[in-house]
Scaffold this motif. Sequence first.
Motif, short mmCIF file in Angstrom:
data_model
loop_
_atom_site.label_atom_id
_atom_site.label_comp_id
_atom_site.label_asym_id
_atom_site.label_seq_id
_atom_site.Cartn_x
_atom_site.Cartn_y
_atom_site.Cartn_z
N ASN A 59 -8.47 5.54 -4.19
CA ASN A 59 -7.72 6.40 -3.27
C ASN A 59 -7.50 7.82 -3.78
O ASN A 59 -6.72 8.57 -3.19
N GLU A 94 -7.79 10.86 -1.18
CA GLU A 94 -6.67 11.04 -0.26
C GLU A 94 -5.44 11.57 -0.98
O GLU A 94 -4.71 12.42 -0.45
N TYR A 119 0.93 3.79 -3.07
CA TYR A 119 0.43 5.13 -2.77
C TYR A 119 1.48 6.18 -3.15
O TYR A 119 1.17 7.19 -3.81
N ASN A 159 0.04 11.54 3.53
CA ASN A 159 -0.93 10.72 4.26
C ASN A 159 -0.27 10.00 5.44
O ASN A 159 0.81 9.42 5.30
N LYS A 192 -1.00 7.30 6.68
CA LYS A 192 -0.90 5.85 6.46
C LYS A 192 0.47 5.46 5.91
O LYS A 192 0.86 4.29 5.99
N PHE A 213 0.83 -1.20 0.00
CA PHE A 213 0.00 0.00 0.00
C PHE A 213 0.87 1.26 0.00
O PHE A 213 0.66 2.17 -0.80
#
Length: 601
Positions: A244, A247, A210, A258, A260, A206
Amino acid sequence: MAVESTLSSPLGPPACEKDVMALQFIEEMTRNVDAVQERVLAEILSRNSDTEYLRRFRLKGATDRDTFKAFVPVVTYEDLQPDIQRIANGDRSNIFSSHPISEFLTSSGTSAGERKLMPTIHEELDRRQQLYTLLMPVMNLYVPGLDKGKGLYFLFVKAEMKTPGGLVARPVLTSYYKSDHFKTRPYDPYNVYTSPNEAILCADSFQSMYTQMLCGLIMREEVLRVGAVFASGLLRAIRFLQLNWQELAHDISTGALNVKVTDPSIRECMSKILKPNPELANFIMKECLKDDWEGIITRIWPNSKYLDVIVTGAMAQYIPTLDYYSGGLPLACTMYASSECYFGLNLKPMSKPSEVSYTIMPNMAYFEFMPHDPSTPLPSRDSPPRLVDLADVELGKEYELVITTYSGLCRYRVGDILRVSGFHNAAPQFNFVRRKNVLLSIDSDKTDEAELQKAIDNASGFLHDFNTSIVEYTSFADTKTIPGHYVIYWELLVKDPKNAPSPDVLNQCCLTMEEALNSVYRQGRVADNSIGPLEIRVVKNGTFEELMDYAISRGASINQYKVPRCVNFTPIVELLDSRLVSAHFSPSLPHWIPEGRKTLS
């Protein structure tokens, strides 16, 4: 502007000075195929003459082809597995190679569903790197100006494992990305990525995806090509954007990464890249809010000249979906490689997917070819197959690829079926046809990947009038029914829900698939009643993303993952069935005539 050079090559003039030597090397290798192959085999046999494996066959130091072919058998992975397991368990003696085994390269899997472990030596990194250096000089012949921007490539590593004996085992691309060849590669204006190394080398899929997508969006005007290893990987990236984009746009608007994304190295490098840009964020939101994602790649990355993905073999079924998302950008397949060996490159990378051919570079390994004719019986150990050298293959004929590598694989059957499509100088060029493994069987029928793909292609023609395409598929031999039958799982892209294909149309797709399958299958359906009607199960959108996530959770490599064209693992079948939208069956028997009653055309 092309560089003036004395280079005599049908490939064309090089785009820059650095390309001259690469193109000259290709010309030299392809002109002297047989001599290079003879030298490569002699080198391999000479350096590995004292290995346990070659000593078993009493070569007595011979390095010539005739002795090698007379004494050394053709083998499969299963033949070598006991010795490979010894190495994995810690045996450091010279079993296959006189050079130390540096690591294992893991393949996508065996027929039993377990990953293969391919022993390799450190020197192979140099050989693979050399093939990589040939790709852009060839591409530069067809696409000018690639030094004026960047490539948005979605590249990933997989977390490594260690064998009981302490050797690292990882996918071949993970091995390459983690090597100094990649991490400390010299700057090349023709081969600049938007993705920082920190993102590519992050094992968290991820965070890696991302960050790579975020960088691609930030540098959208600079992107000249978009790619991944396989077509499925690029489509996964588009799906990631669909899920996504809000975001991602927020990060671009605020200039804050982010939460995350926790990897410290990524956060540090992104602090230098990510700056507040509300205008760009608004553009991304506007594009992604649209219901229609057709052409989304060229809408977001308007200067993209082509997609760099593998779309041969099983990947061919992704072509319509790629065309939909890219607005029909050219699809470039640049090289042919596997965990066992890197083979060669496409000297016409902008050719149509159906015309892609690969030129095997004779310096990579020693190559032999087992003539492949589905109508003839398989060779037995008592009557070994007659193998053909690289320089002796014949135009139009199909062969199974057999390799002998510097790492110590000898006369190893790769399992790829290739067709000779032409020649560049003395070097044969090959279409990748299929993997030789049978996918589906209920009774005496045997359906392979190529037959299934053809049947899918035929059936998909019924969907065109409904502006619908097959996003993804797999199959299953359902033997719980009596008689057993083929189950084909389809995930569909319906562009106009008001004009979706009806149940009758999907039933007709079932029959069309059956008509495209071989006569043994149709005899089982019509005369023997040993096979039940073919079934298509339509599953919810996103189902195959869940299937990939499940495979990754069980240790599959995100970079090498391919959707299996046949599944039999119960949890996977249950996952697919839990996402069922509708089921459809062939409404009648396919056409079949007994062999003796066929008319000659």
